[in-house]
Design a protein around this motif. Sequence first.
Motif, short mmCIF file in Angstrom:
data_model
loop_
_atom_site.label_atom_id
_atom_site.label_comp_id
_atom_site.label_asym_id
_atom_site.label_seq_id
_atom_site.Cartn_x
_atom_site.Cartn_y
_atom_site.Cartn_z
N VAL A 54 69.72 -11.88 -75.00
CA VAL A 54 70.42 -12.77 -75.93
C VAL A 54 71.12 -12.00 -77.04
CG1 VAL A 54 70.15 -14.69 -77.55
CG2 VAL A 54 68.88 -14.68 -75.40
N ILE A 55 70.46 -10.99 -77.60
CA ILE A 55 71.03 -10.26 -78.74
C ILE A 55 71.81 -9.03 -78.27
CG2 ILE A 55 70.49 -8.97 -80.83
CD1 ILE A 55 68.20 -10.90 -81.32
N ASP A 56 71.17 -8.16 -77.51
CA ASP A 56 71.86 -6.97 -77.01
C ASP A 56 72.84 -7.31 -75.89
OD1 ASP A 56 70.39 -4.66 -78.44
OD2 ASP A 56 68.75 -5.84 -77.61
N ARG A 57 72.54 -8.37 -75.15
CA ARG A 57 73.38 -8.81 -74.03
C ARG A 57 73.61 -7.68 -73.03
NH1 ARG A 57 77.58 -13.36 -76.33
NH2 ARG A 57 76.06 -14.45 -77.63
N LEU A 58 72.51 -7.07 -72.64
CA LEU A 58 72.57 -5.96 -71.70
C LEU A 58 72.86 -6.49 -70.30
CD1 LEU A 58 69.50 -3.87 -72.90
CD2 LEU A 58 71.91 -3.58 -73.52
N PRO A 59 73.67 -5.78 -69.53
CA PRO A 59 73.98 -6.25 -68.17
C PRO A 59 72.76 -6.16 -67.27
CG PRO A 59 74.87 -4.05 -68.54
CD PRO A 59 74.35 -4.53 -69.87
N GLU A 60 72.72 -7.00 -66.27
CA GLU A 60 71.66 -7.00 -65.27
C GLU A 60 72.28 -7.05 -63.88
OE1 GLU A 60 69.06 -10.25 -66.18
OE2 GLU A 60 68.19 -9.26 -67.94
N LYS A 61 71.63 -6.41 -62.94
CA LYS A 61 72.14 -6.38 -61.58
C LYS A 61 71.95 -7.75 -60.91
CE LYS A 61 69.34 -3.10 -60.62
NZ LYS A 61 68.54 -2.08 -59.91
N PRO A 62 72.95 -8.22 -60.18
CA PRO A 62 72.76 -9.46 -59.44
C PRO A 62 71.77 -9.25 -58.30
CG PRO A 62 74.84 -8.43 -58.82
CD PRO A 62 74.29 -7.63 -59.97
N SER A 63 71.08 -10.30 -57.91
CA SER A 63 70.13 -10.21 -56.81
C SER A 63 70.58 -11.11 -55.67
CB SER A 63 68.73 -10.62 -57.27
OG SER A 63 68.65 -12.03 -57.45
N PRO A 64 70.26 -10.75 -54.42
CA PRO A 64 70.62 -11.62 -53.30
C PRO A 64 70.02 -13.01 -53.41
CG PRO A 64 70.02 -9.43 -52.51
CD PRO A 64 69.67 -9.47 -53.97
N LEU A 274 55.32 -9.68 -63.66
CA LEU A 274 56.75 -9.85 -63.43
C LEU A 274 57.57 -8.64 -63.88
CD1 LEU A 274 57.16 -13.58 -64.56
CD2 LEU A 274 56.96 -12.70 -62.23
N CYS A 275 56.93 -7.70 -64.56
CA CYS A 275 57.66 -6.53 -65.05
C CYS A 275 58.30 -5.75 -63.91
CB CYS A 275 56.74 -5.62 -65.85
SG CYS A 275 56.23 -6.32 -67.46
N GLY A 276 57.70 -5.81 -62.73
CA GLY A 276 58.23 -5.07 -61.60
C GLY A 276 59.62 -5.50 -61.20
N TRP A 277 60.02 -6.72 -61.59
CA TRP A 277 61.35 -7.23 -61.24
C TRP A 277 62.34 -7.14 -62.41
CZ3 TRP A 277 56.92 -9.23 -59.14
CH2 TRP A 277 56.87 -9.33 -57.75
N CYS A 278 61.93 -6.53 -63.51
CA CYS A 278 62.78 -6.47 -64.69
C CYS A 278 63.78 -5.32 -64.59
CB CYS A 278 61.92 -6.30 -65.95
SG CYS A 278 62.87 -6.29 -67.49
N ASP A 279 65.02 -5.59 -64.95
CA ASP A 279 66.07 -4.57 -64.92
C ASP A 279 65.98 -3.59 -66.09
OD1 ASP A 279 67.23 -5.45 -62.61
OD2 ASP A 279 68.88 -6.52 -63.55
N HIS A 280 65.10 -3.85 -67.05
CA HIS A 280 65.14 -3.09 -68.30
C HIS A 280 63.92 -2.19 -68.50
CE1 HIS A 280 68.54 -5.62 -69.19
NE2 HIS A 280 67.81 -6.70 -69.11
N GLN A 281 63.25 -1.82 -67.42
CA GLN A 281 62.08 -0.97 -67.57
C GLN A 281 62.42 0.35 -68.25
OE1 GLN A 281 59.68 -0.29 -64.12
NE2 GLN A 281 59.42 -2.46 -63.66
N ALA A 282 63.59 0.91 -67.97
CA ALA A 282 63.96 2.20 -68.56
C ALA A 282 64.09 2.12 -70.07
CB ALA A 282 65.28 2.70 -67.95
#
Length: 318
Positions: A54-64, A274-282
């Motif tokens: 919401v604040i940083d508005r970081l991009p996320e990869k689309p999923s099938p 659910l962390c395993g599916w998060c795009d922002h682990q890095a």
Amino acid sequence: MVCRTMSVMGRRVCGMGTAEQDGPQAPAPARPASLSPSRAADFMRCPLLYRFRVIDRLPEKPSPAATRGTVVHAVLERLFDAPAAERTPERARALLPGEWEKLLAARPELAGLFPGEGGELDAERLAGWLAEAERLVERWFTLEDPTRLEPAERELYVETVLDSGLLLRGIVDRVDVAPTGEVRIVDYKTGKAPAPQYRSDALFQMTFYALVVWRLRGVVPRRLQLVYLGSGEVLTYDPVEAELLAVERKLRALWEAIELATETGDWRPRPTKLCGWCDHQARCPEFGGTPPPYPLPVPAQRPAVDPAASAQGRMDAV
């Protein structure tokens, strides 16, 4: 109540004021201005995830899976454009390739979901993905009979401002209105129905919609209906006014916690399975990462408060 048509999808909008919209994320950081079911769920799941989205508005990869859900939703919406007798499984299946092509034209990056040699789209992988979408659409016909339905609204964007000033918004898949005036809110899910002990998240989303519709139309929805295409189940719930008032109080408390985190910059990660599916682990401290610098101004002295814990402490279970 004001209704208008918005965006390339032609959605009707009912409500007051101006709301944030889901879709392509703008690069500039921004303060939260409204609350939707998905963003509320993000904050309760992990405040840091909410900040990133919401604040940083970081991009996320689309999923099938999510992309397939978007296409299936579009097919179920468009099918009702046809006369009742023509709302058949064959017609629904025929709509799928066209809806995929429309989505791909709007979001060319989705071609990357099916990579082939030389960067070309892999037709075989795409065909398998569309075949699964067909199975989901076909299963819907075993759960509901579209020839006997005439939705009052489809893909309805709703927004309302509570007395507290909190702006609520969301998109309702389908609204049915009986001749007697009773309202049913229907939401399609392309996944499987959760076990009973894990249904609170889905119920929260639906009671959120029920609250918004009640505030807009003055009628408590008679029924909330979740249609799970992945497992072929239909779950229903009949809300009452007292429950929606409780949801409104919970949302106010949640918004206060979000405002506190926004002012202090204190966004704590909350690790779950659910962390395993998060795009922002890095970028997450729980995985050794460092969040980007907080883009909003904060006071020199910040109280050490866990905003999510504060919200949870003030909110009853739905």
